[in-house]
Design a protein around this motif. Structure first.
Motif, short mmCIF file in Angstrom:
data_model
loop_
_atom_site.label_atom_id
_atom_site.label_comp_id
_atom_site.label_asym_id
_atom_site.label_seq_id
_atom_site.Cartn_x
_atom_site.Cartn_y
_atom_site.Cartn_z
N TYR A 44 79.09 29.74 81.95
CA TYR A 44 79.47 29.00 80.74
C TYR A 44 79.72 29.92 79.56
O TYR A 44 79.93 29.43 78.45
CB TYR A 44 78.39 27.98 80.39
N PHE A 76 76.68 27.77 75.41
CA PHE A 76 75.37 27.14 75.22
C PHE A 76 74.34 28.21 74.82
O PHE A 76 73.49 28.60 75.61
CB PHE A 76 74.93 26.43 76.50
N HIS A 117 74.88 32.68 81.48
CA HIS A 117 75.17 32.62 80.04
C HIS A 117 75.29 34.03 79.47
O HIS A 117 74.74 34.99 80.02
CB HIS A 117 74.07 31.85 79.30
N ASP A 171 71.98 20.62 76.06
CA ASP A 171 73.30 21.25 76.05
C ASP A 171 74.35 20.31 75.46
O ASP A 171 75.31 20.76 74.83
CB ASP A 171 73.70 21.66 77.46
N ALA A 210 77.83 18.65 80.30
CA ALA A 210 76.49 19.00 79.80
C ALA A 210 75.62 17.76 79.72
O ALA A 210 74.40 17.83 79.91
CB ALA A 210 76.61 19.66 78.43
N LYS A 220 74.26 20.84 71.89
CA LYS A 220 74.92 22.09 71.53
C LYS A 220 76.43 21.88 71.43
O LYS A 220 77.09 22.35 70.49
CB LYS A 220 74.62 23.18 72.56
N ASP A 221 76.99 21.16 72.41
CA ASP A 221 78.43 20.86 72.37
C ASP A 221 78.79 20.09 71.11
O ASP A 221 79.80 20.36 70.45
CB ASP A 221 78.82 20.06 73.61
N ASP A 269 71.87 17.48 81.37
CA ASP A 269 70.70 17.22 80.52
C ASP A 269 69.71 16.26 81.17
O ASP A 269 68.56 16.19 80.76
CB ASP A 269 71.15 16.64 79.17
#
Length: 772
Positions: free
Chosen positions: A738, A742, A697, A382, A642, A385-386, A646
Motif C-alpha cells: 500500500y 496508511f 507499508h 485504515d 480499507a 486514514k483514507d 478494518d
C-alpha cells in the motif's frame, strides 16, 4: 401342639397339681393338734381348741390364697396364650397381606412392562414411519438433484459441443488463414528472391566500394563515440566532485537561476538526497507544480542516468543516458505517466495526549476518529486514514455526525463472539447449494494448457458510486469511506517485473503475481482453461496434497482449496458469484457500508510485537471480526477496501525495521517473528483453510509509484520468510503493498514506524466459516 395346649401343660397343670396336693396336707395339719392332745392329757382345753381352729383357718386361707393365685396364674397363662394366638393370627394376616401386596405389585409391574412394551412398539412404528417418510423425501430430493444435475450436464454438454464447434471453426479458419499466409509468404519469398538476384546483378560492381566506405564511417563513428564517452565521464566526475563539495550543479539545458536558487529556497545544492525506493543518481520527473527545469527527487524503477517522462505536461529533459531524448526536445505524454495526485488535506489535531489516550482506552464511548495516542499519531482505522487523506478535518466532522446517527443501530447489534456469529445473517443464503458449487469448481472439465496463462489487463469500466448509509443515498461528493469519484477509469501506469501499477481515478494501485511464490518447491503445476474465461491452477506439493486455485480472466482469485492425499478438501478462499451486471476490476466496496465505529480498546485491536515480543498471539489471531460481516467477499475486494480490512484485528510487525528503500529482512530480525509464526501455525493446525493477509507499508519519503512497489516487495519478503523459515504454507498467505497510503505516524519525513508489515486473519471475510 397348639399354643393353648403348650400353655396348659407348662403352667396350668402344675398349678392344679399343687392345689390338689394342698388339701391333704391341710387336713393333716388340722388333725395334728387333736392327735397331739390325745397323746397328752386327753381332751384339749378351749384355748387349745381355739388356737387350733385359728391355725386351721389360717392354713385354709393360705390354701385358698394359693388356689386363687394358681387360678390367677392359669387365667394369666390362658390370657397370654390367647394374646400369642392373636399375635400369630395378626402375623399370619400381615404375611397374607404382604403376599397379596407383593402379588398385586408383581401384577402392576407386569402391567407396566406390558404398557412400556406397547409404548416402545408404538414409538418404533412411529420412528419407522418417520424414517420411511424421510427416506422418501431424501429419495425425492436425490431424484430432483439428479434431474438438475442431468439437466446441468446436458447444458454443459451442449455448451462444450458449441465450444468445440466454435473451436473447430476457429481452427479451420486459422488453418485457412495460415495457408493463405503461407502462400503469401511463399510468393513474397519468390519475389524477394527475384529482387535480390536482380539487385545482386545490378549492384555487384558497387558492393566493394560501399563496403570500404562503410568501414571508414564505422571507424570514424567509433572514435567519435569513444571521445564523447570520455568527455561525459569526465564531466560526470567533475559534477559529482562539485556535488560532494556542496556546489550547485547546472544540468545541461537548464538555466543557472532555476537550477541553483538562492539560499533559503527549496534547493541549496545541485542534488537532492535519494528517497525511499530510489536509486542514487536517478533523474526526477517534472510535475505540474514545478517550473520547467526544476529538479526533484528521483522515482522508483529508474537506473542511474535514466530520464523519466513528465507526469502531466510535456517538458524538456536533458539527455543523461542512452536512449533518452536530446536536450531541448519534447516527450509526449504516455500511458505510463503517473496520475496527478491531489495534495493531502491537513489534519489539525486539537486533542491532548490524555484525551486521545482516553478515547483509545474506550472507543465505544466516543464517535470521534480514534487516533494513536502518540505524537503525530495517525488514525487507528485504515478507512479513517483514507478519509483524512481525502477530506482532512471536514471529513472527520462528517463521519462523526454519521456515527452519532448510526450509534443506536450499532448498539442493537452486539459484536460477534466467534466467526460463525459474524456471518450469521448471511448463512441461510449461502448454505443451500454452496457445497455443490465448490465441488463443481474442483471437478469441472477443462482444456489443459501447457504454458502459464497470462492474465488480461483490467478493462476500462464506468460505474457510478453511490454511497448508501441506512438505505439513504448520500450526495456522491460526500466522502464517507473515501469513494468520491463517479467514473472509475482503470489504466496501466507502469509494469515492473511481475508487478503492474494501475491508475484508478486519482489513485494508483499495485497488482503483484504471487503464483511464483506458491509454485516454489512444487513437484508439479498444471493449468486448465475453464468456461467463462476462468483458469484453474493445480499445484502438487511434496507429500501428495494439492493447492487448487480458480482465477478469472484478470487473475482475481475466485476459489482456492487445499486437497490432501486422502481427498479431504479444505476451502480457503471462496465468494459466491454475484450477478449484478458488469463491475470494474478494481472497486472499493466499502462505499456500501457506513463509517465504522471501533468498540474495543485499541490495545485489543492492534498488537505491536515490539511491546510484547514473547506473547502468545494465538488467542489474538483467533478472535472474531469486531463487527458483523455482511457477505462473503472476494480476496480482491478485501485488497482494495480499507473499510473491509478494518473488520478484523491486526498485528504490526514493528520489530522488523526495513532500511530506507529496502525490502530485505535480516535473520536477526526474522527471529522476532517466531511467536507470531508459532501462533499462525497453531491456527492452521486447527483449520488448514485459514487465510492470513500480509500488508506492506513505507514512509512518506519518495514517490508514490516507487513506494507502492517497495511496499509490495516487503510484504512478499515477509511471506517468503514465514514459509521458508517457519514452515507456514505459502497458499495460506496473501500479500499486498500500500505504499505510503496508511501511515502509522503522520509525517512527511523518514519515519521507521511507517516502514512496517502488518498481518491480519481475514478468513471470515473471504470464506464461509461453516465450510472447510
Amino acid at each position: 401342639m397348639s399354643i393353648r395346649s403348650r400353655l396348659f401343660a407348662t403352667v396350668a397343670l402344675p398349678v392344679l397339681s399343687v392345689s390338689l396336693a394342698v388339701q391333704p396336707a391341710l387336713a393333716d395339719s388340722l388333725m395334728k393338734p387333736f392327735e397331739v392332745a390325745q397323746e397328752g392329757s386327753g381332751q384339749p382345753s378351749d384355748e387349745e381348741l381355739l388356737l387350733q381352729q385359728r391355725q386351721a383357718e389360717e392354713q385354709q386361707r393360705a390354701a385358698e390364697e394359693q388356689q386363687r393365685a394358681a387360678e390367677e396364674q392359669q387365667r394369666a397363662a390362658e390370657a397370654e396364650a390367647q394374646r400369642q394366638q392373636q399375635e400369630q393370627q395378626a402375623a399370619e394376616q400381615q404375611r397374607a397381606a404382604e403376599e397379596e401386596a407383593a402379588r398385586q405389585a408383581a401384577e402392576q409391574e407386569k402391567a407396566a412392562e406390558a404398557q412400556k412394551a406397547a409404548e416402545e412398539e408404538a414409538a418404533r412404528q412411529q420412528q419407522e414411519q418417520q424414517a420411511a417418510e424421510q427416506q422418501k423425501a431424501a429419495e425425492e430430493e436425490a431424484a430432483r438433484q439428479a434431474a438438475e444435475q442431468e439437466k446441468a450436464a446436458e447444458a454443459q454438454k451442449a455448451a462444450e459441443e458449441e465450444a468445440a464447434r466454435q473451436a473447430a471453426e476457429q481452427q479451420k479458419a486459422a488453418e485457412q488463414q495460415k495457408a493463405a499466409e503461407d502462400e503469401a509468404a511463399r510468393q513474397a519469398a519468390e519475389q524477394e528472391k527475384a529482387a535480390e538476384a536482380q539487385k545482386a546483378a545490378e549492384g555487384e560492381a558497387q558492393q566493394k566500394a560501399a563496403e570500404e566506405q562503410k568501414a571508414a564511417e564505422d571507424e570514424a563513428a567509433r572514435q567519435a563515440a569513444e571521445q564523447q564517452k570520455a568527455a561525459e565521464a569526465e564531466a560526470a566526475r567533475q559534477e559529482a566532485k562539485k556535488a560532494q563539495q556542496g556546489e550547485c550543479v547546472v544540468p545541461e539545458g537548464q538555466d543557472a537561476s532555476t537550477a541553483c536558487p538562492p539560499a533559503g529556497g527549496e534547493a541549496t545544492t545541485g542534488q537532492q538526497p535519494a528517497t525511499e525506493g530510489q536509486n542514487a543518481g536517478e533523474q526526477p520527473p517534472v510535475t505540474d507544480e514545478q517550473k520547467a527545469g526544476e529538479q526533484q527527487p528521483a522515482t522508483d524503477g529508474q537506473n542511474t542516468g535514466e530520464a523519466v517522462a513528465p507526469a502531466v505536461e510535456p517538458q524538456t529533459e536533458p539527455q543523461t543516458g542512452e536512449g533518452q531524448p536530446a536536450p531541448g526536445t519534447e516527450q509526449p505524454a504516455t500511458a505510463e505517466q503517473q496520475p496527478q495526485i491531489q495534495p493531502v488535506p491537513e489534519v489539525v489535531e486539537t486533542r491532548t495526549e490524555e484525551e486521545k489516550q482516553k478515547i483509545a482506552d474506550d472507543p465505544a464511548a466516543s464517535d470521534e476518529t480514534v487516533v494513536l495516542p502518540v505524537e503525530n499519531g495517525a488514525a487507528v482505522l485504515d478507512s479513517d486514514k483514507d478519509a483524512d487523506n481525502a477530506g482532512g478535518n471536514k471529513s472527520r466532522e462528517d463521519r462523526q455526525k454519521l456515527r452519532e446517527e448510526l450509534r443506536a443501530q450499532e448498539e442493537a447489534a452486539p459484536p460477534p463472539t466467534d466467526d460463525a456469529s459474524s456471518q450469521a445473517q448471511m448463512s441461510a443464503e449461502i448454505q443451500a447449494d454452496l457445497p455443490q458449487k465448490i465441488e463443481a469448481n474442483l471437478t469441472e472439465k477443462g482444456t489443459r494448457v501447457e504454458e502459464v496463462p497470462v492474465f488480461a489487463v483490467p478493462e476500462t469500466t464506468n460505474i457510478v458510486n453511490n454511497t448508501i448509509v441506512n438505505n439513504t443515498v448520500i450526495n456522491n461528493n460526500t466522502t464517507v469511506n473515501n469513494v468520491t469519484n463517479n467514473i472509475t477509469n482503470v489504466e496501466v501506469v507502469q509494469e515492473i517485473d511481475n508487478r503492474v501499477i494501475l491508475g484508478v481515478g486519482d489513485q494508483i494501485f499495485v497488482r503483484g503475481d504471487d503464483r511464483p511464490r506458491l509454485r516454489r518447491d512444487a513437484e508439479e503445476t498444471f493449468y486448465d482453461q475453464l468456461p467463462r474465461g476462468r483458469t484453474r491452477e493445480t499445484i502438487v506439493r511434496p507429500g501428495g496434497y494439492q493447492i487448487v486455485t480458480v482465477y478469472n480472466r484478470y487473475g482475481d482469485i475466485l476459489q482456492r482449496s487445499r486437497v490432501d492425499r486422502d481427498g479431504n478438501e479444505y476451502l480457503m478462499i471462496y465468494a459466491p458469484e454475484r450477478d449484478e451486471g458488469p463491475r470494474p476490476a478494481i472497486i472499493d466496496v466499502g462505499y456500501e457500508l457506513p463509517p465504522m465505529r471501533l468498540r474495543i480498546p485499541v490495545r485489543e485491536y492492534i498488537a505491536d510485537v515490539s511491546e510484547d515480543p514473547d506473547r502468545d498471539y494465538y488467542d489474538f489471531l483467533a478472535e472474531p471480526p469486531v463487527e458483523r460481516v455482511e457477505r462473503v467477499y472476494t480476496i480482491d475486494e478485501v485488497r482494495h477496501s480499507a473499510r473491509l480490512r478494518d473488520k478484523v484485528r491486526r498485528i504490526d510487525l514493528d520489530t522488523i525495521t526495513f532500511p530506507t528503500g529496502s525490502a530485505e529482512v535480516s535473520m536477526s530480525q526474522a527471529k522476532t517473528m517466531r511467536s507470531v509464526a508459532a501462533a499462525m501455525e497453531k491456527v492452521l493446525a486447527k483449520d488448514p483453510g485459514e487465510t492470513f493477509f500480509i500488508e506492506g507499508h513505507t514512509d512518506a519519503v519518495g514517490s508514490d509509484r516507487s513506494n507502492l512497489v517497495l511496499s509490495d516487495q516487503r510484504a512478499e519478503s515477509v511471506a517468503s520468510l514465514l514459509t521458508e523459515v517457519y514452515g507456514i504454507p505459502a497458499e495460506n498467505l496473501v500479500t499486498q503493498g500500500y505504499g505510503e497510503r496508511f501511515l502509522k505516524v503522520r509525517t512527511e519525513v523518514a519515519e521507521q514506524q511507517n516502514r512496517r508489515v502488518t498481518i491480519r486473519r481475514v478468513t471470515p471475510l473471504v470464506r464461509p466459516v461453516a465450510q472447510r
